[in-house]
Design a protein around this motif. Structure first.
Motif, short mmCIF file in Angstrom:
data_model
loop_
_atom_site.label_atom_id
_atom_site.label_comp_id
_atom_site.label_asym_id
_atom_site.label_seq_id
_atom_site.Cartn_x
_atom_site.Cartn_y
_atom_site.Cartn_z
N GLU A 185 0.80 -1.22 0.00
CA GLU A 185 0.00 0.00 0.00
C GLU A 185 0.84 1.27 0.00
O GLU A 185 0.43 2.29 -0.55
N ASN A 186 2.03 1.22 0.61
CA ASN A 186 2.79 2.45 0.81
C ASN A 186 3.98 2.62 -0.11
O ASN A 186 4.51 3.73 -0.21
N LEU A 187 4.41 1.56 -0.76
CA LEU A 187 5.54 1.65 -1.68
C LEU A 187 5.13 1.25 -3.08
O LEU A 187 5.90 0.64 -3.83
N ALA A 188 3.91 1.62 -3.44
CA ALA A 188 3.34 1.18 -4.72
C ALA A 188 4.20 1.60 -5.91
O ALA A 188 4.31 0.86 -6.90
N ASP A 189 4.84 2.76 -5.82
CA ASP A 189 5.64 3.26 -6.95
C ASP A 189 6.98 2.53 -7.09
O ASP A 189 7.67 2.70 -8.10
N GLU A 190 7.35 1.75 -6.10
CA GLU A 190 8.65 1.08 -6.12
C GLU A 190 8.55 -0.42 -6.36
O GLU A 190 9.58 -1.09 -6.49
N LEU A 191 7.35 -0.96 -6.41
CA LEU A 191 7.16 -2.42 -6.49
C LEU A 191 7.63 -2.99 -7.82
O LEU A 191 7.52 -2.32 -8.85
N PRO A 192 8.12 -4.23 -7.77
CA PRO A 192 8.37 -5.07 -6.60
C PRO A 192 9.68 -4.69 -5.93
O PRO A 192 10.57 -4.14 -6.56
N VAL A 193 9.79 -5.00 -4.63
CA VAL A 193 10.95 -4.59 -3.86
C VAL A 193 11.71 -5.79 -3.32
O VAL A 193 11.18 -6.90 -3.21
N VAL A 194 12.97 -5.55 -2.99
CA VAL A 194 13.79 -6.55 -2.31
C VAL A 194 13.66 -6.30 -0.81
O VAL A 194 13.84 -5.17 -0.33
N VAL A 195 13.32 -7.35 -0.07
CA VAL A 195 13.14 -7.25 1.38
C VAL A 195 14.17 -8.13 2.06
O VAL A 195 14.33 -9.31 1.70
N ALA A 196 14.87 -7.59 3.04
CA ALA A 196 15.83 -8.37 3.82
C ALA A 196 15.37 -8.42 5.27
O ALA A 196 14.84 -7.44 5.80
N GLY A 197 15.57 -9.57 5.90
CA GLY A 197 15.17 -9.72 7.29
C GLY A 197 16.29 -10.27 8.14
O GLY A 197 16.98 -11.22 7.74
N LEU A 198 16.50 -9.67 9.31
CA LEU A 198 17.39 -10.23 10.32
C LEU A 198 16.58 -11.20 11.16
O LEU A 198 15.65 -10.78 11.85
N VAL A 199 16.90 -12.48 11.09
CA VAL A 199 16.06 -13.53 11.67
C VAL A 199 16.77 -14.19 12.85
O VAL A 199 17.88 -14.72 12.70
N MET A 200 16.16 -14.16 14.02
CA MET A 200 16.69 -14.91 15.16
C MET A 200 16.60 -16.40 14.83
O MET A 200 15.53 -16.90 14.46
N ASP A 201 17.72 -17.10 14.94
CA ASP A 201 17.80 -18.48 14.48
C ASP A 201 17.26 -19.45 15.53
O ASP A 201 18.00 -20.21 16.17
N ASN A 202 15.95 -19.42 15.70
CA ASN A 202 15.25 -20.38 16.56
C ASN A 202 13.79 -20.41 16.13
O ASN A 202 13.41 -19.80 15.12
N ASP A 203 12.95 -21.11 16.88
CA ASP A 203 11.55 -21.27 16.48
C ASP A 203 10.82 -19.93 16.37
O ASP A 203 9.92 -19.77 15.54
N PHE A 204 11.20 -18.99 17.21
CA PHE A 204 10.58 -17.66 17.17
C PHE A 204 10.87 -16.97 15.84
O PHE A 204 9.96 -16.59 15.10
#
Length: 560
Positions: free
Chosen positions: A294-313
């Motif tokens: 909804e908020n980055l419609a002019d930029e789509l599609p985008v690359v998204v990166a995530g810092l992920v805690m390496d456990n079930d959470f």
């Protein structure tokens, strides 16, 4: 054909949402019309307004959005985001939430409604423990008590003077700040006990420090069961709760309102004794994607990166957003998850790796110290200046703990905050009666009210006490005595429908047996303002009852 009330309310939940703070719809059964429904809802549920009912059936025939296992589906969220604000329930408007007296008066009223509803079903023989020793509740909810251990006691942990509950959580290690919640919870219990307790008994808590280590959680849960003889057990953390929820369900020990948003707690059939207390991480993942769309419609599609805690959470987040990205290639061209060790004191290398992938959007899928470190490292790496949006996770919402120490580096960060108020928010202090009540209670017990996690203890303790109070007023059923016991307690939990005053108005806290296993299905969208040390709410949505259940596949991950 007449719409059942449950189906009707699901339809209403899909048709109504909140562009700003709004009020909840509530849940119910096919033959039970809650007193708190609006007149229009009552008329439709009773079949008095057939024209509107016919229109609703036509909409249903055209195809209701499917439920998403473990959380809200993309279609439901997008509909909720687009619809107009729904007006506050007129009956609930009679209570003055600007005063603590009004908040507690409303709580008393709502408890009475729930007790009346459950009592009617028990007296009709539909709910409660039958002659076959099977506990039955809303929407097909069922527990076969014949499968409980031979030495199981329905009233374990209850004496003439007290109700003993057990708790494990981190009081040391990288997530130690979360352990402060137990002190806030105990402070709330002091207030409850000073006011007569529950059915004349004090509620007391026995806590252990598991340091966010699942093996320790297992050890301490065994201690709580075998030596402390507690009535119910509360756990904190996804890996920790996953490590013990099979055992607690096999032992028929209530484990409600665990402090984790893992979708696995939406499992009323296989794990009926366990429930969550906050927004599902699966839903949060879809909400991130919906905001980007909804908020980055002019930029789509985008690359998204995530810092992920390496456990079930962290992996619950990763799986949720990975699914969103797979289903929405027009929104997310690539998702780059980078995992980090939960015990690591630094994440510099991980953020460097993320920056090298040149993402358009960054998301912290982590908790604890990594919340603050991520904000600092994203700024230090220069990544903040390059990306279009940066999100921190809902469990990193506490400003004083996880974002204010970063100073201006935290300015402009976004959050899908789960609707939770922060007790240190300057915008709420002095203007929110329950926040002021918490601050006064903490100060009276020599606890620092500027520590957000103390306030989170009230978030956990409030519904726990409400469910205990409801259970204490329930009548006997065929094979279960009246009053507080484990069977009545879990029945009260699965039928709860309260105004939780530490959540924003418009966020429903309710469950409805097998039909609605998630107490929270609403959230705020907020942005951090470092000049005021506050989250500025831009939008609140709630779609109570629209999440699909989740039987968690431990081996392969994901809901089945």
């Amino acid at each position: 054909m007449q719409l059942s009330k449950n189906r009707l309310l699901r339809l209403l939940a899909l048709l109504f949402a909140f562009s700003l703070v709004a009020a909840a719809c509530g849940g119910g059964d096919d033959d039970d019309v809650a007193e708190t429904e609006t007149e229009t809802t009552e008329d439709m549920a009773d079949g008095e307004d057939m024209a509107e009912e016919d229109m609703a059936e036509e909409d249903m025939a055209e195809g209701e959005p499917e439920e998403e296992a473990g959380g809200l589906s993309q279609d439901v969220i997008e509909q909720a985001s687009e619809e107009e604000e729904m007006e506050e329930d007129e009956e609930m408007m009679e209570f003055d939430r600007s005063t603590i007296e009004g908040i507690f008066e409303e709580a008393t009223f709502r408890r009475a409604q729930i007790v009346e509803r459950i009592t009617a079903h028990i007296e009709s023989g539909e709910w409660g423990v039958g002659d076959d020793n099977v506990l039955r509740g809303p929407e097909g909810f069922m527990i076969d008590l014949n499968e409980c251990p031979e030495d199981w006691s329905n009233t374990e942990g209850i004496t003439d003077n007290e109700i003993r509950i057990g708790q494990t959580g981190p009081q040391s290690g990288t997530l130690a700040l979360y352990g402060n919640a137990r002190l806030g919870w105990q402070t709330y219990l002091e207030h409850v006990n000073a006011d007569g307790g529950v059915a004349g008994r004090n509620v007391v808590m026995k806590s252990y420090d598991d340091a966010y280590v699942a093996a320790q959680t297992i050890e301490f849960v065994d201690e709580l069961i075998e030596n402390d003889n507690v009535f119910a057990i509360h756990t904190l953390g996804s890996p920790n709760t996953l490590a013990v929820y099979d055992t607690l369900n096999a032992e028929c020990i209530p484990q409600p309102f665990v402090w984790t948003g893992h979708p696995a707690w939406g499992d009323p059939e296989v794990h009926p004794w366990t429930t969550g207390s906050i927004l599902s991480y699966s839903t949060e993942s879809v909400l991130w994607g919906n905001w980007i769309k909804e908020n980055l419609a002019d930029e789509l599609p985008v690359v998204v990166a995530g810092l992920v805690m390496d456990n079930d959470f962290g992996l619950a987040y990763e799986l949720g957003f990975e699914e969103y990205a797979h289903n929405n290639p027009d929104v997310v061209s690539e998702f780059v998850p980078v995992r980090h060790d939960p015990a690591s004191p630094t994440i510099t290398n991980e953020i460097t790796t993320i920056a090298a992938n040149d993402p358009d959007v960054y998301i912290s899928m982590t908790a604890g110290n990594a919340c603050l470190l991520a904000i600092q490292e994203v700024a230090a790496s220069g990544l903040k200046e390059e990306i279009s949006a940066a999100f921190t996770s809902s469990v990193c919402k506490a400003p004083a703990s996880w974002i204010s120490p970063a100073g201006d580096d935290g300015d402009g960060w976004l959050i899908v905050g789960g609707g939770l108020k922060d007790t240190t928010d300057p915008a709420l202090i002095g203007s929110d009666a329950f926040i002021d009540f918490i601050i006064e209670s903490l100060e009276a017990n020599d606890l620092d009210p500027t520590i957000s996690m103390f306030g989170n203890g009230y978030m956990l303790g409030y519904p726990y006490v409400e469910a205990l109070r409801i259970a204490a007023e329930l009548p006997a059923s065929a094979n279960n005595p009246a009053g507080l016991n484990r069977a009545n307690f879990i029945l009260a939990v699965r039928a709860i429908d309260i105004h939780h005053p530490i959540f924003l108005d418009g966020i429903t806290f309710a469950m409805n047996g097998n039909a609605d296993a998630f107490p929270i299905e609403g959230t705020d969208f907020s942005q951090y303002d470092s000049s005021t040390h506050s989250w500025i709410v831009s939008n609140v949505i709630d779609v109570n009852g629209a999440s699909g259940n989740c039987v968690w596949d431990k081996d392969n991950g994901g809901c089945s």
